[in-house]
Write a protein that holds these residues in place. Structure first.
Motif, PDB file in Angstrom:
ATOM      1  N   SER A  76      -4.852  -1.643  76.713  1.00 40.05           N
ATOM      2  CA  SER A  76      -5.082  -1.323  77.995  1.00 40.05           C
ATOM      3  C   SER A  76      -6.622  -1.718  78.433  1.00 40.05           C
ATOM      4  CB  SER A  76      -4.744   0.231  78.364  1.00 40.05           C
ATOM      5  OG  SER A  76      -5.385   1.130  77.235  1.00 40.05           O
ATOM      6  N   LEU A  77      -7.129  -2.693  77.667  1.00 44.72           N
ATOM      7  CA  LEU A  77      -8.587  -2.775  78.006  1.00 44.72           C
ATOM      8  C   LEU A  77      -8.867  -3.191  79.197  1.00 44.72           C
ATOM      9  CD1 LEU A  77     -11.640  -3.234  76.845  1.00 44.72           C
ATOM     10  CD2 LEU A  77     -10.898  -5.408  75.865  1.00 44.72           C
ATOM     11  N   GLU A  78      -9.679  -2.781  79.842  1.00 44.47           N
ATOM     12  CA  GLU A  78     -10.264  -3.548  81.412  1.00 44.47           C
ATOM     13  C   GLU A  78     -11.595  -3.875  81.055  1.00 44.47           C
ATOM     14  OE1 GLU A  78      -9.738  -0.859  84.546  1.00 44.47           O
ATOM     15  OE2 GLU A  78      -7.515  -0.548  84.135  1.00 44.47           O
ATOM     16  N   PHE A  79     -11.742  -5.219  81.393  1.00 43.54           N
ATOM     17  CA  PHE A  79     -13.184  -5.697  81.184  1.00 43.54           C
ATOM     18  C   PHE A  79     -13.298  -7.111  82.045  1.00 43.54           C
ATOM     19  CE2 PHE A  79     -15.159  -9.021  78.316  1.00 43.54           C
ATOM     20  CZ  PHE A  79     -16.786  -8.542  78.364  1.00 43.54           C
ATOM     21  N   ASP A  80     -14.668  -7.109  82.589  1.00 47.76           N
ATOM     22  CA  ASP A  80     -14.736  -8.197  83.563  1.00 47.76           C
ATOM     23  C   ASP A  80     -15.823  -9.147  82.782  1.00 47.76           C
ATOM     24  OD1 ASP A  80     -13.669  -7.176  85.644  1.00 47.76           O
ATOM     25  OD2 ASP A  80     -15.202  -6.043  86.588  1.00 47.76           O
ATOM     26  N   TYR A  81     -15.329 -10.242  82.911  1.00 49.01           N
ATOM     27  CA  TYR A  81     -16.325 -11.486  82.244  1.00 49.01           C
ATOM     28  C   TYR A  81     -16.428 -12.605  83.091  1.00 49.01           C
ATOM     29  CZ  TYR A  81     -11.734 -13.453  81.882  1.00 49.01           C
ATOM     30  OH  TYR A  81     -10.382 -14.023  81.908  1.00 49.01           O
ATOM     31  N   TYR A  82     -17.333 -13.507  82.573  1.00 44.90           N
ATOM     32  CA  TYR A  82     -17.454 -14.714  83.542  1.00 44.90           C
ATOM     33  C   TYR A  82     -16.400 -15.615  83.488  1.00 44.90           C
ATOM     34  CZ  TYR A  82     -22.054 -12.946  84.415  1.00 44.90           C
ATOM     35  OH  TYR A  82     -23.318 -11.865  84.947  1.00 44.90           O
ATOM     36  N   ASN A  83     -15.629 -15.816  84.300  1.00 47.30           N
ATOM     37  CA  ASN A  83     -14.685 -16.790  84.295  1.00 47.30           C
ATOM     38  C   ASN A  83     -15.278 -18.151  85.132  1.00 47.30           C
ATOM     39  OD1 ASN A  83     -12.254 -18.609  85.287  1.00 47.30           O
ATOM     40  ND2 ASN A  83     -11.025 -16.795  84.412  1.00 47.30           N
ATOM     41  N   SER A  84     -15.186 -19.220  84.263  1.00 47.96           N
ATOM     42  CA  SER A  84     -15.804 -20.445  84.562  1.00 47.96           C
ATOM     43  C   SER A  84     -15.129 -21.117  85.714  1.00 47.96           C
ATOM     44  CB  SER A  84     -16.037 -21.517  83.594  1.00 47.96           C
ATOM     45  OG  SER A  84     -14.646 -22.006  83.213  1.00 47.96           O
ATOM     46  N   LEU A  85     -13.868 -20.844  86.224  1.00 50.41           N
ATOM     47  CA  LEU A  85     -13.346 -21.117  87.422  1.00 50.41           C
ATOM     48  C   LEU A  85     -13.772 -20.297  88.741  1.00 50.41           C
ATOM     49  CD1 LEU A  85     -11.226 -23.260  88.842  1.00 50.41           C
ATOM     50  CD2 LEU A  85      -9.465 -21.363  88.315  1.00 50.41           C
ATOM     51  N   LEU A  86     -13.998 -19.315  88.289  1.00 58.82           N
ATOM     52  CA  LEU A  86     -14.408 -18.231  89.502  1.00 58.82           C
ATOM     53  C   LEU A  86     -15.612 -17.729  89.771  1.00 58.82           C
ATOM     54  CD1 LEU A  86     -11.354 -15.879  88.608  1.00 58.82           C
ATOM     55  CD2 LEU A  86     -11.214 -17.508  90.302  1.00 58.82           C
ATOM     56  N   ILE A  87     -16.587 -18.059  88.709  1.00 61.07           N
ATOM     57  CA  ILE A  87     -17.825 -17.708  89.003  1.00 61.07           C
ATOM     58  C   ILE A  87     -18.510 -18.272  90.237  1.00 61.07           C
ATOM     59  CG2 ILE A  87     -18.625 -17.573  86.732  1.00 61.07           C
ATOM     60  CD1 ILE A  87     -19.602 -20.308  86.688  1.00 61.07           C
ATOM     61  N   ASN A  88     -19.359 -17.288  90.786  1.00 63.03           N
ATOM     62  CA  ASN A  88     -19.917 -17.574  92.080  1.00 63.03           C
ATOM     63  C   ASN A  88     -18.947 -17.756  93.451  1.00 63.03           C
ATOM     64  OD1 ASN A  88     -22.529 -17.492  90.948  1.00 63.03           O
ATOM     65  ND2 ASN A  88     -22.366 -19.669  90.439  1.00 63.03           N
ATOM     66  N   GLU A  89     -17.811 -17.671  93.240  1.00 59.20           N
ATOM     67  CA  GLU A  89     -16.804 -17.536  94.353  1.00 59.20           C
ATOM     68  C   GLU A  89     -16.701 -16.428  95.063  1.00 59.20           C
ATOM     69  OE1 GLU A  89     -14.778 -20.130  95.175  1.00 59.20           O
ATOM     70  OE2 GLU A  89     -15.834 -21.525  93.530  1.00 59.20           O
ATOM     71  N   LYS A  90     -16.794 -16.521  96.519  1.00 59.37           N
ATOM     72  CA  LYS A  90     -16.690 -15.126  97.199  1.00 59.37           C
ATOM     73  C   LYS A  90     -15.271 -15.286  98.071  1.00 59.37           C
ATOM     74  CE  LYS A  90     -21.701 -14.469  97.598  1.00 59.37           C
ATOM     75  NZ  LYS A  90     -22.813 -14.411  98.650  1.00 59.37           N
ATOM     76  N   ASP A  91     -15.012 -13.973  98.551  1.00 55.74           N
ATOM     77  CA  ASP A  91     -13.581 -13.860  99.420  1.00 55.74           C
ATOM     78  C   ASP A  91     -14.234 -13.890 100.835  1.00 55.74           C
ATOM     79  OD1 ASP A  91     -14.822 -11.198  99.935  1.00 55.74           O
ATOM     80  OD2 ASP A  91     -13.470 -10.356  98.586  1.00 55.74           O
ATOM     81  N   GLU A  92     -13.049 -13.657 101.701  1.00 63.74           N
ATOM     82  CA  GLU A  92     -13.345 -13.872 103.168  1.00 63.74           C
ATOM     83  C   GLU A  92     -14.495 -12.745 103.604  1.00 63.74           C
ATOM     84  OE1 GLU A  92      -9.774 -11.365 102.554  1.00 63.74           O
ATOM     85  OE2 GLU A  92     -10.575 -13.205 101.739  1.00 63.74           O
TER      86      GLU A  92
END
Length: 1028
Positions: A105-121
């Motif tokens: 059940s580990l929850e952990f944020d990491y730097y995903n190379s596809l998503l880094i520096n991406e912003k939502d609306e």
């Protein structure tokens, strides 16, 4: 030399061209040219300067064996540092896993190379896409990178928040400080990475990863050669595929994709064959019947084409296929052929009506030397127990593949099984891949292709409770671009490097294509080779006889040399290593010239420089220094009228010094790329000397080589505008002659043409009494065609400007044919073994849809229905409530079909001609029978050059002769030759170790029903792609 052909009574009298007239034209033009190029290049002055210092010079012959051994030791030291960096990563990864407790059940944020520096609306960073600072870094090809942190890449079919992924990423965070420390210890390191067995890829330095045009990231680290070689020992594989009628439709599609995925896990140390079975057994490539072939790239691609053509029909009889497979593997094992380690059978079927125990008892038990892996295709489970029993009783693994999305993960299971013995033994084998072009890893970054090798090591679980399972955590690796290795090579002592065999020596006459294959150099090369300890590599250097085997050693003081090094017209070969500048961060911004100057002045006492090469630089700087004043004086006193068109003078020395001077303003230069990095052929690089230097060095010193800049090289395209002229400067000491430098000018083609037409005419008041033929005569007359061509047959001057730069044989096939017959030119056949040829397409009638609008409509309906059915079949409805994995097979297939559409080229061998002038024949003439007329031609060498004057009769149409072309033609091999080429093994060095079995291995861990589920966030992706 006079060649005459019999005159026929019916032929029309030809225009007679006086030989004396042509010779006088050639002499006048040659004298004028020689005067201009010697004056403005300063070649005579430079020759005199080197002549003056000959008494103080020493010419040293290079000891090739000593050189290659020294070079090998330096490479061994460098490569050892790469191994040590990888070993530190392995230790850190295994310790981190040992101390990590799995948390589902580990929850952990990491730097995903596809998503880094991406912003939502809402301008907030998306999940797994926090701010990640990226800066261009010259050491990494100016890519945007983060050298303080790594990031994580995952292929599209791996869910980025799967518990296995999260635990693995969390555990591997421990590698970040090791990456940074490795790079600080050895700044020549490039990419470092950890490829996890679960599918994620941790890369340092971190980068932004971009998907392809379909939004798919297909890169999977587990399919890379370095991962597979480190994770498993060499293997012999026989793939058995069921092509009976029950396999029709989606099952056959899945089976084909499974075979292709297995093929992608094989490399040049592996051997393979594929057997298809229904009512009978057949090898899908008849040429490979009864054998295994090396799984090199060509054979793998050939198999993929054949797999794509498989069709399902008949009834399946698997026992014959199994028997044939066991026989092949046993024969290869007994004969000491193949991989000589692991052997396996891959059975791909939709069911087995029995367990075929008798076959296994006869051929595989009790030793079980061949593992059997089974892949049950489809959702039907009636025959699953038999298929599983086959795998579990032959040390293999069973999986069920229901959708295309299941294929990748299930195929990977066999690699984990083959890695078990190595993991249980904790054998950390160091592997080095063969040299390869890596375009996949950073294709999205538009990085140029780099030839490289990779050093890699497996990472194991050290936990005692899982020891018998032999859990492979992944593979760590680091790339070593071959350019980094070549930097160690003393470029002034050798011309190129190669990989060869053991310590030794051999000589060979070679033909070296240059100028994009339009010209050829004939060299006699001495090859010296030895091994590199601690690696599977051997190293070779090649020295060209003559100027390539000598070093010029001269004496000069540091003070005198420094003064001349600081002149603004001087530059050094910046890709050569005079001083090592990539270790200390403070030195990285220095050019090689700046580094040499700081070394000589003592400003940077820590700089490590090649003192012998630096001494040569000082000597050449002093000898060539007067050229600056000479060129400057000429530039100040040039007459705009008579010498318009001389644009630049330049020289290059064996030590890599270049000097140049402009005779016109920089804005008026016709070829601004020349002597810049935009025209790599014109400068000293890591791979070669400038083309104008190499061509001059292969001709007699004092003879000028004229090279027209081809149309595709000229700025803005269009017709050629400039000509490069160069000559070699030689020195002789104690009977040995060495090339010290090459010097030349670049002139406008217009100047050459102007001088040519001025010389090619007789005054109207000429004395014609002693001439036999038309007089007075001019090349401007309608009855003549006059050409100036070079020693490879390319036109520099013609009446028709459009012919400039073209091959003469394409313009006048009749005269070129006669010149070849007479021996003035000879044809040299060259081969390109890395060519790409168009694939012949067999189209159905293109008129059919035009004649029948109903057909076009039905075709469209058929496409919609079939695509929708594939969507429904691929979509795993039973997994709707799970979100462990991502099934994006539709996108993958959309991508593959789109790729096929444009895939019109395939590797092939081609042969092409290069034409070379024989300088011993200085003049010739002849008559050509052209049907109703005879065509006369006269050819005359231009003295002190590589040029020829050709004067031909323009009144006689000789169109019956076909043009002589430079077109490359594919080498067509007959079936037996092609078969033998595919069957033959490449010479290779086998891996030193083999890990086939281990007594503690848990053979009952042999698989079960596989289930692949879809991420809710991407649940409708196939439908979206369908609607596109």
């Amino acid at each position: 030399m006079l060649w005459l052909f019999c005159l026929l009574p019916s032929t029309r009298a030809q225009t007679k061209i006086p030989l004396e007239t042509v010779k006088s034209w050639a002499d006048a033009f040659g004298g004028e040219l020689y005067s201009i190029v010697t004056k403005y290049s300063g070649s005579l002055l430079l020759q005199k300067k080197y002549k003056d210092v000959e008494p103080t010079l020493k010419i040293k012959e290079v000891d090739g064996l000593e050189l290659v051994k020294k070079f090998s030791e330096q490479m061994e030291s460098m490569l050892r540092r790469k191994v040590e960096a990888v070993e530190r990563l392995v230790e850190a990864a295994e310790d981190a896993d040992l101390n990590h407790e799995y948390n589902s059940s580990l929850e952990f944020d990491y730097y995903n190379s596809l998503l880094i520096n991406e912003k939502d609306e809402n301008d907030n960073y998306v999940e797994l896409g926090d701010e990640f600072i990226l800066e261009p870094n010259e050491h990494f090809n100016n890519l945007l990178v983060n050298t303080t942190y790594s990031d994580i890449q995952l292929p599209t079919n791996v869910y980025n928040k799967d518990p296995d992924i999260l635990n693995g990423v969390y555990m591997s965070e421990a590698l970040n400080p090791i990456f940074v420390d490795n790079f600080e210890r050895d700044p020549t390191l490039t990419w470092q990475y950890f490829g996890s067995s679960t599918g994620f890829f941790r890369l340092y330095p971190g980068i932004k990863w971009l998907p392809d045009e379909n939004g798919v990231i297909s890169f999977d680290c587990r399919n890379r050669g370095w991962y597979i070689q480190a994770a498993t020992s060499p293997k012999d594989i026989v793939i058995i595929v069921d092509v009976s009628g029950s396999m029709k439709g989606l099952r056959m599609t899945i089976a084909k994709h499974t075979i292709i995925t297995i093929l992608d896990t094989l490399g040049e140390n592996d051997f393979v064959n594929i057997i298809a079975y229904n009512d009978y057994v057949h090898f899908i490539e008849p040429c490979f019947k009864g054998i295994l072939v090396q799984a090199d790239r060509d054979n793998r691609e050939h198999f993929k084409q054949l797999v794509d053509e498989l069709q399902a029909k008949g009834v399946g009889t698997v026992n014959k296929a199994l028997t044939e497979s066991f026989k092949i593997l046993r024969e290869f094992r007994d004969a000491g052929q193949g991989g000589l380690c692991n052997q396996a059978i891959m059975l791909i079927t939709d069911g087995a009506v029995e367990d075929y125990e008798a076959v296994f008892e006869k051929y595989n038990w009790p030793d079980r030397k061949v593992r059997v892996f089974t892949y049950l295709i489809g959702r039907e489970v009636t025959f699953a127990p038999n298929v599983k029993w086959i795998a579990c009783n032959n040390k293999g693994y069973y999986t069920q593949i229901s959708t295309l999305a299941d294929v990748q993960e299930n195929v990977m299971e066999y690699l984990h099984v083959l890695s078990r013995p190595m993991v249980i033994n904790h054998d950390h084998d160091i592997i080095w891949t063969e040299a390869y072009m890596d375009s996949a890893l950073f294709a999205s970054q538009a990085q140029s292709l780099l030839l490289m090798t990779t050093v890699a090591m497996p990472v194991f679980s050290k936990k005692n409770e899982t020891r018998s399972h032999g859990i492979l955590l992944g593979v760590v690796g680091s790339d070593v671009p071959l350019r980094e290795l070549l930097k160690l090579a003393p470029r002034y002592k050798l011309r190129t490097a190669m990989i060869n065999g053991e310590t030794g020596y051999l000589s060979m006459d070679v033909k070296v294509p240059v100028d994009k294959g339009k010209r050829v150099l004939f060299l006699t090369n001495d090859y010296f080779f030895t091994d590199i300890s601690g690696t599977p590599f051997s190293l070779g250097v090649v020295l060209s006889r003559g100027h390539g085997e000598y070093i010029l050693l001269g004496n000069t003081s540091v003070e005198e040399g420094l003064h001349d090094l600081l002149q603004p017209d001087l530059s050094l070969a910046n890709e050569w290593i005079y001083c090592i500048t990539d270790i200390d961060p403070d030195h990285r911004k220095l050019t090689q010239l700046e580094a040499v100057i700081r070394f000589l002045t003592g400003e940077e006492p820590d700089l490590e420089c090649d003192e012998e090469l630096v001494q040569e630089v000082l000597f050449d700087a002093v000898v060539t220094a007067p050229m600056e004043a000479y060129w400057t004086t000429l530039a100040l006193n040039m007459s705009r009228e008579t010498e318009a068109g001389v644009e630049m003078a330049f020289l290059g020395t064996r030590a890599g010094i270049m000097r140049s001077a402009l005779y016109v303003g920089s804005e008026k230069i016709s070829n601004r790329k020349f002597l810049t990095r935009k025209d790599k052929e014109s400068i000293f690089t890591m791979d070669h000397f400038p083309l104008w230097y190499r061509r001059a060095a292969e001709h007699p010193p004092g003879s000028f080589i004229y090279s027209i800049v081809s149309e595709d090289d000229s700025e803005g395209g269009g017709l050629p505008k400039v000509v490069t002229v160069s000559t070699a400067v030689a020195v002789a000491v104690d009977g040995k002659m060495g090339i010290a430098a090459a010097v030349g000018v670049q002139i406008k083609l217009e100047l050459l043409q102007r001088k040519f037409w001025m010389a090619m005419q007789q005054p109207n008041d000429s004395d014609c009494s002693a001439l036999d033929g038309a007089c007075p005569l001019s090349c401007q007359d309608d009855i003549l065609n006059c050409f100036l061509i070079d020693n490879n047959g390319f036109i520099l001057v013609s009446k028709r400007p459009a012919e400039t730069g073209k091959f003469f044989g394409a313009v006048d096939g009749s005269v070129m044919t006669q010149l070849l017959n007479m021996g003035m030119f000879r044809r040299v056949t060259m081969y390109d073994y890395q060519a790409m040829c168009k694939v012949p397409h067999h189209h159905h009638s293109g008129a059919r849809p035009l004649l029948s609008p109903i057909y076009a409509f039905l075709a469209a309906v058929k496409w919609l229905i079939s695509d929708f059915l594939i969507f429904l079949l691929e979509f795993n409805m039973s997994s709707f409530w799970h979100s462990d994995n991502l099934a994006d097979a539709k996108a993958v297939f959309h991508h593959s079909h789109k790729h096929k559409k444009h895939d019109t080229l395939q590797p092939c061998d081609t042969e092409y001609p290069v034409f070379v002038y024989e300088p011993a024949i200085k003049e010739t003439n002849g008559l050509i029978e052209c049907g109703d007329c005879q065509k006369m031609f006269v050819a005359q060498q231009i003295a002190s050059s590589n040029l020829l004057l050709l004067v031909t009769d323009a009144t006689c149409d000789c169109g019956i002769f076909p043009p002589v072309l430079l077109d490359a033609k594919e080498v067509k091999y007959n079936a037996s030759v092609k078969c033998e080429r595919m069957r033959s093994q490449k010479l290779r060095r086998r891996p030193d170790t083999c890990h086939a079995f281990h007594p503690e291995e848990n053979a009952q861990d042999c698989g079960g029903a596989a289930e692949v589920s879809i991420s809710p966030t991407l649940l409708l992706l196939p439908l979206a792609l369908l609607l596109r």
